[in-house]
Design an enzyme around this catalytic site. Sequence first.
Site, short mmCIF file in Angstrom:
data_model
loop_
_atom_site.label_atom_id
_atom_site.label_comp_id
_atom_site.label_asym_id
_atom_site.label_seq_id
_atom_site.Cartn_x
_atom_site.Cartn_y
_atom_site.Cartn_z
N LYS A 22 -28.69 -20.21 32.15
CA LYS A 22 -29.37 -21.49 32.44
C LYS A 22 -29.95 -22.09 31.17
O LYS A 22 -29.71 -23.25 30.84
CB LYS A 22 -30.49 -21.27 33.45
CG LYS A 22 -31.57 -22.36 33.46
CD LYS A 22 -32.72 -21.96 34.33
CE LYS A 22 -33.96 -22.81 34.19
NZ LYS A 22 -34.75 -22.73 33.02
N ASN A 23 -30.69 -21.28 30.38
CA ASN A 23 -31.42 -21.86 29.25
C ASN A 23 -30.52 -22.18 28.06
O ASN A 23 -30.93 -22.89 27.14
CB ASN A 23 -32.58 -20.95 28.85
CG ASN A 23 -33.67 -20.99 29.93
OD1 ASN A 23 -33.69 -21.90 30.75
ND2 ASN A 23 -34.52 -19.98 29.95
N CYS A 117 -41.55 -25.47 35.24
CA CYS A 117 -42.40 -24.48 35.92
C CYS A 117 -43.87 -24.64 35.51
O CYS A 117 -44.18 -24.80 34.33
CB CYS A 117 -41.93 -23.08 35.58
SG CYS A 117 -40.30 -22.73 36.25
N ARG A 122 -48.17 -25.94 28.49
CA ARG A 122 -46.83 -26.28 27.97
C ARG A 122 -46.83 -27.59 27.17
O ARG A 122 -46.13 -28.56 27.49
CB ARG A 122 -45.81 -26.33 29.11
CG ARG A 122 -45.78 -25.04 29.91
CD ARG A 122 -44.64 -24.99 30.88
NE ARG A 122 -43.41 -24.54 30.20
CZ ARG A 122 -42.26 -24.37 30.86
NH1 ARG A 122 -42.19 -24.65 32.14
NH2 ARG A 122 -41.18 -23.95 30.21
N PRO A 123 -47.62 -27.69 26.11
CA PRO A 123 -47.61 -28.91 25.27
C PRO A 123 -46.29 -29.04 24.52
O PRO A 123 -45.48 -28.11 24.50
CB PRO A 123 -48.77 -28.65 24.30
CG PRO A 123 -48.86 -27.17 24.20
CD PRO A 123 -48.49 -26.64 25.56
N ILE A 124 -46.08 -30.21 23.91
CA ILE A 124 -44.87 -30.39 23.08
C ILE A 124 -45.26 -30.79 21.65
O ILE A 124 -44.49 -31.43 20.94
CB ILE A 124 -43.90 -31.42 23.69
CG1 ILE A 124 -44.56 -32.79 23.85
CG2 ILE A 124 -43.34 -30.93 25.02
CD1 ILE A 124 -43.54 -33.90 24.15
N ASP A 125 -46.46 -30.37 21.23
CA ASP A 125 -46.95 -30.76 19.90
C ASP A 125 -46.05 -30.25 18.77
O ASP A 125 -45.89 -30.93 17.74
CB ASP A 125 -48.38 -30.25 19.69
CG ASP A 125 -48.47 -28.75 19.84
OD1 ASP A 125 -48.08 -28.23 20.91
OD2 ASP A 125 -48.87 -28.06 18.88
N ASP A 305 -39.88 -14.43 30.95
CA ASP A 305 -39.20 -14.85 32.19
C ASP A 305 -38.89 -13.68 33.12
O ASP A 305 -38.52 -13.90 34.27
CB ASP A 305 -37.90 -15.59 31.85
CG ASP A 305 -38.17 -16.89 31.14
OD1 ASP A 305 -37.23 -17.44 30.54
OD2 ASP A 305 -39.32 -17.34 31.17
N ILE A 327 -47.28 -15.13 26.20
CA ILE A 327 -46.61 -16.41 25.94
C ILE A 327 -47.25 -17.56 26.71
O ILE A 327 -47.61 -18.59 26.14
CB ILE A 327 -45.10 -16.33 26.30
CG1 ILE A 327 -44.42 -15.15 25.61
CG2 ILE A 327 -44.41 -17.65 25.99
CD1 ILE A 327 -44.24 -15.28 24.13
N ARG A 397 -33.11 -23.98 40.95
CA ARG A 397 -33.04 -24.55 39.60
C ARG A 397 -32.35 -23.59 38.65
O ARG A 397 -31.75 -24.00 37.66
CB ARG A 397 -34.45 -24.84 39.07
CG ARG A 397 -35.14 -26.06 39.67
CD ARG A 397 -36.44 -26.35 38.91
NE ARG A 397 -36.21 -26.41 37.48
CZ ARG A 397 -37.08 -25.95 36.57
NH1 ARG A 397 -38.22 -25.42 36.96
NH2 ARG A 397 -36.81 -26.03 35.29
C1 EPZ Z 1 -38.32 -22.04 27.27
O1 EPZ Z 1 -39.42 -22.85 27.65
C2 EPZ Z 1 -37.65 -21.64 28.56
N1 EPZ Z 1 -37.18 -22.83 29.23
C3 EPZ Z 1 -38.62 -20.87 29.45
O2 EPZ Z 1 -37.89 -20.42 30.57
C4 EPZ Z 1 -39.12 -19.65 28.69
O3 EPZ Z 1 -40.12 -19.01 29.47
C5 EPZ Z 1 -39.73 -20.08 27.34
O4 EPZ Z 1 -38.77 -20.85 26.60
C6 EPZ Z 1 -40.12 -18.87 26.50
O5 EPZ Z 1 -39.00 -18.08 26.29
C7 EPZ Z 1 -36.02 -23.40 28.80
O6 EPZ Z 1 -35.39 -22.92 27.88
C8 EPZ Z 1 -35.59 -24.63 29.54
P1 EPZ Z 1 -41.66 -22.39 24.44
P2 EPZ Z 1 -40.23 -23.68 26.52
O7 EPZ Z 1 -41.69 -23.71 23.80
O8 EPZ Z 1 -39.28 -24.14 25.48
C9 EPZ Z 1 -46.24 -22.95 23.41
C10 EPZ Z 1 -37.40 -20.08 32.80
O9 EPZ Z 1 -37.98 -19.36 33.64
N2 EPZ Z 1 -45.83 -24.25 22.86
O10 EPZ Z 1 -40.89 -21.28 23.82
O11 EPZ Z 1 -41.08 -24.69 27.20
C11 EPZ Z 1 -46.08 -22.90 24.91
O12 EPZ Z 1 -47.21 -23.46 25.56
C12 EPZ Z 1 -38.24 -20.92 31.88
O13 EPZ Z 1 -36.17 -20.13 32.61
C13 EPZ Z 1 -46.76 -25.02 22.17
O14 EPZ Z 1 -47.92 -24.64 22.05
O15 EPZ Z 1 -41.16 -22.54 25.93
C14 EPZ Z 1 -45.94 -21.43 25.16
O16 EPZ Z 1 -47.23 -20.85 25.17
C15 EPZ Z 1 -39.71 -20.83 32.19
N3 EPZ Z 1 -46.37 -26.21 21.66
C16 EPZ Z 1 -45.19 -20.93 23.92
O17 EPZ Z 1 -45.36 -21.95 22.93
C17 EPZ Z 1 -45.08 -26.66 21.77
O18 EPZ Z 1 -44.78 -27.76 21.25
C18 EPZ Z 1 -43.69 -20.73 24.14
O19 EPZ Z 1 -43.18 -21.93 24.70
C19 EPZ Z 1 -44.14 -25.86 22.46
C20 EPZ Z 1 -44.54 -24.66 22.99
#
Ligand code: EPZ
Length: 427
Positions: A22-23, A117, A122-125, A305, A327, A397
Amino acid sequence: MEKIIINGSNPLYGSVEISGAKNAAVAVIPAAVMCSVGKCVIDNIPNIEDVNKLIRILNTLGARVTKVNNTLIIDSSSVKSHVANSDDVHNMRASYYLIGALLARFKKAVVDLPGGCSIGDRPIDQHIKGLEKLGANIKIEHGSVIAEADKLIGNNIFFDVVSVGATINVMFAACFAEGVTVLENVAKEPHVVDVANFLNLMGANIKGAGTDVIKITGVKKLKGCSYSIIPDQIEASTYMMAVAACKGDVLVKNIIPKHLESVSAKLIEMGVTIYEYDDSIRVKNNKRLREVNIKTAPYPGFPTDVQQIIGVLMSISKGTSVISESIFENRFKYFDELKKMGVNVKIEGRAAIINGVERLTGCKLKATDLRAGAAMIIAGLVAEGETEITSIEHIDRGYPDIESKLRKLGANIYRECEDIKEFKNII
Ligand code: EPZ
């Protein structure tokens, strides 16, 4: 409204085919938007709702997308729009990849903020930091990310947090940036490597995906290619955990065992028998398992996950097990539902302390997110009596054909559509 009904405590036997990741799929499909010449033929696409949403989004952008079984044929040469704001965009997480992809191709993008989810803030900073370092101007207005750049220029970017999404999104934009971009403190998940391989096959110049440093040299355009998505290591982990919990003997096929090393290691530590082959893993268990402790971490650490799924296994194992979720800050909500079945757990901040019990009893549950839904299915499989799970759109999903795959292994599980049940009552 659909729901999944399970009558538990059957052992699982046979073999299960794992689908495409999926990812990986939800990153590769948006990447295809960057291709302006020719078609992308992408195989091993999983039959899941997040893929269907992305297909609809690409169609609204002007791409021509054809789905033949598990193969997508994407022609993005006709994409003219840089605006993604349909409901599908904010009903999934990976729509954020369209920011990097559209910005790369058109030097502008307007994409609604993502959903996904509910497991933390989950910020995007980090996505924004990386794109701004490449020369983009980014603002968030009316619930959309608005990005534009006169041109994208290569730069050195050190992420403050290891982020799968930010790593991939900034990699997209860097593909068309002038000069060289170096990304550090990056995510190394298999799907990061998969999407980098796909981009390189289209003509990008990316080196080091899967290591701590990714180097991208900008190119002018990307051309169509044929590609096959890697197998889903989280889906595979889910079935491995199901066998460990229900007992039985199952061959999990079409996987890359290396992607599952941390999960296999923990199952062996709990007392499960694991045999590894080139593209499959055999999982055997016939006893109550030992306690274990896990701390989730970026790949190759234990995947967050799979945290919710191993939480069910721990709840019926001996002794006291501890989960440290490093995480996401709010990924224990599923325990509120599992406590109704008899799970004995205490949450202390980012730690869950689980005292194993002998048995769980089936009841009505509501899936709170994708992996929590999968965890509830496994809880229903081991519980005595009937379990009914609603809000199963979360499960759809990310898990293709989960009931039929489990039924083939001997599980007593089926999907009931409320409308049909009402219809049955009428006739
Ligand atoms: C991806 O989410 C996956 N989703 C998630 O899978 C997975 O849990 C996660 O990576 C970690 O492996 C997809 O690939 C679509 P991150 P993502 O950015 O990209 C923080 C599932 O079950 N962060 O790696 O959103 C964030 O808050 C889903 O398949 C910031 O602070 O995860 C978290 O604490 C759930 N600022 C950590 O980093 C940012 O700009 C990791 O998040 C981005 C993230």
